[in-house]
Motif scaffolding. Sequence first.
Motif, PDB file in Angstrom:
ATOM      1  N   MET A 195      -4.796  -7.827  -3.745  1.00  0.00           N
ATOM      2  CA  MET A 195      -6.145  -7.876  -3.184  1.00  0.00           C
ATOM      3  C   MET A 195      -6.571  -6.510  -2.662  1.00  0.00           C
ATOM      4  SD  MET A 195      -6.469 -11.508  -1.191  1.00  0.00           S
ATOM      5  CE  MET A 195      -4.947 -12.404  -1.187  1.00  0.00           C
ATOM      6  N   MET A 196      -5.633  -5.797  -2.054  1.00  0.00           N
ATOM      7  CA  MET A 196      -5.942  -4.465  -1.549  1.00  0.00           C
ATOM      8  C   MET A 196      -6.063  -3.450  -2.692  1.00  0.00           C
ATOM      9  SD  MET A 196      -6.584  -4.482   1.576  1.00  0.00           S
ATOM     10  CE  MET A 196      -6.373  -5.366   3.125  1.00  0.00           C
ATOM     11  N   GLN A 197      -5.258  -3.639  -3.731  1.00  0.00           N
ATOM     12  CA  GLN A 197      -5.376  -2.787  -4.913  1.00  0.00           C
ATOM     13  C   GLN A 197      -6.778  -2.914  -5.508  1.00  0.00           C
ATOM     14  OE1 GLN A 197      -2.727  -0.855  -6.613  1.00  0.00           O
ATOM     15  NE2 GLN A 197      -4.533  -0.043  -7.650  1.00  0.00           N
ATOM     16  N   GLY A 198      -7.339  -4.113  -5.391  1.00  0.00           N
ATOM     17  CA  GLY A 198      -8.665  -4.362  -5.935  1.00  0.00           C
ATOM     18  C   GLY A 198      -9.780  -3.581  -5.264  1.00  0.00           C
ATOM     19  N   ILE A 199      -9.547  -3.108  -4.035  1.00  0.00           N
ATOM     20  CA  ILE A 199     -10.558  -2.276  -3.363  1.00  0.00           C
ATOM     21  C   ILE A 199     -10.115  -0.812  -3.323  1.00  0.00           C
ATOM     22  CG2 ILE A 199     -11.489  -4.189  -1.997  1.00  0.00           C
ATOM     23  CD1 ILE A 199      -9.973  -3.018   0.437  1.00  0.00           C
ATOM     24  N   GLY A 200      -9.126  -0.477  -4.169  1.00  0.00           N
ATOM     25  CA  GLY A 200      -8.743   0.918  -4.323  1.00  0.00           C
ATOM     26  C   GLY A 200      -7.623   1.415  -3.444  1.00  0.00           C
ATOM     27  N   ILE A 201      -6.894   0.503  -2.773  1.00  0.00           N
ATOM     28  CA  ILE A 201      -5.778   0.918  -1.917  1.00  0.00           C
ATOM     29  C   ILE A 201      -4.472   0.659  -2.664  1.00  0.00           C
ATOM     30  CG2 ILE A 201      -4.599   0.588   0.298  1.00  0.00           C
ATOM     31  CD1 ILE A 201      -7.235  -0.395   1.464  1.00  0.00           C
ATOM     32  N   SER A 202      -3.795   1.724  -3.065  1.00  0.00           N
ATOM     33  CA  SER A 202      -2.544   1.590  -3.809  1.00  0.00           C
ATOM     34  C   SER A 202      -1.443   1.036  -2.904  1.00  0.00           C
ATOM     35  CB  SER A 202      -2.111   2.943  -4.362  1.00  0.00           C
ATOM     36  OG  SER A 202      -1.736   3.808  -3.294  1.00  0.00           O
ATOM     37  N   PHE A 203      -0.342   0.584  -3.529  1.00  0.00           N
ATOM     38  CA  PHE A 203       0.767   0.018  -2.755  1.00  0.00           C
ATOM     39  C   PHE A 203       1.307   1.046  -1.762  1.00  0.00           C
ATOM     40  CE2 PHE A 203       4.277  -2.365  -1.459  1.00  0.00           C
ATOM     41  CZ  PHE A 203       4.348  -3.593  -2.113  1.00  0.00           C
ATOM     42  N   GLY A 204       1.510   2.278  -2.216  1.00  0.00           N
ATOM     43  CA  GLY A 204       2.036   3.315  -1.333  1.00  0.00           C
ATOM     44  C   GLY A 204       1.104   3.606  -0.182  1.00  0.00           C
ATOM     45  N   GLU A 205      -0.198   3.725  -0.459  1.00  0.00           N
ATOM     46  CA  GLU A 205      -1.175   3.970   0.605  1.00  0.00           C
ATOM     47  C   GLU A 205      -1.224   2.797   1.568  1.00  0.00           C
ATOM     48  OE1 GLU A 205      -5.979   4.674   1.256  1.00  0.00           O
ATOM     49  OE2 GLU A 205      -5.173   4.582  -0.783  1.00  0.00           O
ATOM     50  N   LEU A 206      -1.101   1.578   1.027  1.00  0.00           N
ATOM     51  CA  LEU A 206      -1.118   0.381   1.866  1.00  0.00           C
ATOM     52  C   LEU A 206       0.030   0.390   2.869  1.00  0.00           C
ATOM     53  CD1 LEU A 206      -2.231  -2.450   2.526  1.00  0.00           C
ATOM     54  CD2 LEU A 206      -0.795  -3.348   0.673  1.00  0.00           C
ATOM     55  N   VAL A 207       1.227   0.694   2.401  1.00  0.00           N
ATOM     56  CA  VAL A 207       2.397   0.746   3.289  1.00  0.00           C
ATOM     57  C   VAL A 207       2.179   1.793   4.383  1.00  0.00           C
ATOM     58  CG1 VAL A 207       4.855   1.313   3.411  1.00  0.00           C
ATOM     59  CG2 VAL A 207       4.009  -0.146   1.568  1.00  0.00           C
ATOM     60  N   THR A 208       1.655   2.965   4.008  1.00  0.00           N
ATOM     61  CA  THR A 208       1.394   4.024   4.989  1.00  0.00           C
ATOM     62  C   THR A 208       0.386   3.569   6.031  1.00  0.00           C
ATOM     63  OG1 THR A 208       1.895   5.806   3.434  1.00  0.00           O
ATOM     64  CG2 THR A 208       0.476   6.355   5.294  1.00  0.00           C
ATOM     65  N   ARG A 209      -0.712   2.957   5.592  1.00  0.00           N
ATOM     66  CA  ARG A 209      -1.741   2.520   6.529  1.00  0.00           C
ATOM     67  C   ARG A 209      -1.234   1.444   7.477  1.00  0.00           C
ATOM     68  NH1 ARG A 209      -7.516   2.208   3.400  1.00  0.00           N
ATOM     69  NH2 ARG A 209      -8.102   1.320   5.431  1.00  0.00           N
ATOM     70  N   LEU A 210      -0.414   0.528   6.951  1.00  0.00           N
ATOM     71  CA  LEU A 210       0.141  -0.513   7.808  1.00  0.00           C
ATOM     72  C   LEU A 210       1.067   0.060   8.870  1.00  0.00           C
ATOM     73  CD1 LEU A 210       0.953  -3.353   5.217  1.00  0.00           C
ATOM     74  CD2 LEU A 210      -1.077  -3.092   6.658  1.00  0.00           C
ATOM     75  N   ILE A 211       1.909   0.994   8.470  1.00  0.00           N
ATOM     76  CA  ILE A 211       2.825   1.611   9.441  1.00  0.00           C
ATOM     77  C   ILE A 211       2.041   2.355  10.524  1.00  0.00           C
ATOM     78  CG2 ILE A 211       4.616   3.378   9.755  1.00  0.00           C
ATOM     79  CD1 ILE A 211       5.674   2.615   6.982  1.00  0.00           C
ATOM     80  N   GLU A 212       1.044   3.098  10.124  1.00  0.00           N
ATOM     81  CA  GLU A 212       0.244   3.853  11.102  1.00  0.00           C
ATOM     82  C   GLU A 212      -0.493   2.911  12.056  1.00  0.00           C
ATOM     83  OE1 GLU A 212       0.404   7.193  11.668  1.00  0.00           O
ATOM     84  OE2 GLU A 212       2.059   6.876  10.274  1.00  0.00           O
TER      85      GLU A 212
END
Length: 344
Positions: A322-339
């Motif tokens: 679902m997040m990939q669908g709005i342009g957030i890659s898996f790697g970026e997603l993990v980074t954003r969640l940690i931050e």
Amino acid sequence: MKKILVLFGGCSSEYVVSLQSAYSVLRHMDRERYRPIPVGITQAGDWFLYTGKWEATPAGTWQDCLPAAVSPNRRDHGLLVWRRGGMEIIPLDGAFPVLHGKNGEDGTVQGLLELAGIPVVGCGTLASALCMDKDRAHQLAALAGIRVPRSHVFHSSDDFSRIAQAAEELGYPVFVKPVRAGSSFGITKVSGPEELPAAMEEAFRHDSAVILEETIPGFEVGCAVMGNEELTVGLVDEIALSEGFFNYEEKYTLKTSAIHCPARIPPEKAAEIQAAAKTIYRALDCRVFARVDLFLTPDGEIVFNEVNTIPGFTAHSRYPSMMQGIGISFGELVTRLIELGVAG
């Protein structure tokens, strides 16, 4: 470089799924910003610092371990590891529990980490406990103005005649669910009175409380939500079933079902679902991330189902898709969640 504890495994029916999710998180973690500290929890509940290859985790063959435990002392702010030469303390900047179901997603681990003063990447103790409890989650969502299924809650000491009467009142088919369980374990769709005793017995195997819930016509939709104060929502997805319901086997094999992302619904209806998901997320005090699951009826009405505070994190799981669908890659997603988790 921040040291992030990644917890996987656990004494839960969803142990195997956790191993797969944790591998994906570890593989996509930015190694220039974070040093992952992988800790596996066995099905017996023993904690070990895992020092082997991450590729071994999905198959459950992880070895090369050292006994470990989170120190409850806030001044330690870290992981206790027992080595041959004595005990070591590894300071931690945050913890990412990649644990599904009981003893991982229900507030127990979150409480331990909060007691130790270690920031949690994900929902806190209260939200985790509330979202795991289907009855209380529904009550709070209803107070926030979201329609919920009609239901009744029972305990093992309740007279079966009352349970049978409640099922008749709700109308067959009726869903019988453990109040606190994940991945559809212990859930049965009951077509008639003759199936009710076995369904209740199965649900009580997973929890001391059981909820009887009316069947909502239509289909299930989901929405990935991320954030603390400001919220980001992913694409709405849709579960298309050819038979039965979205049980554990269907969730991980898709034998008779399919997931469409984005959902095959008008954009304005998708926007309504996203708004409802954000309302539920806030009502249940969620933070960092969660997946909100709802039903969409043939009349276009949105009905709350449940919240997954630690949804699947494999490469094919719904939340990252679902997040990939709005342009957030898996790697970026993990980074954003940690931050989001470490920053508070």
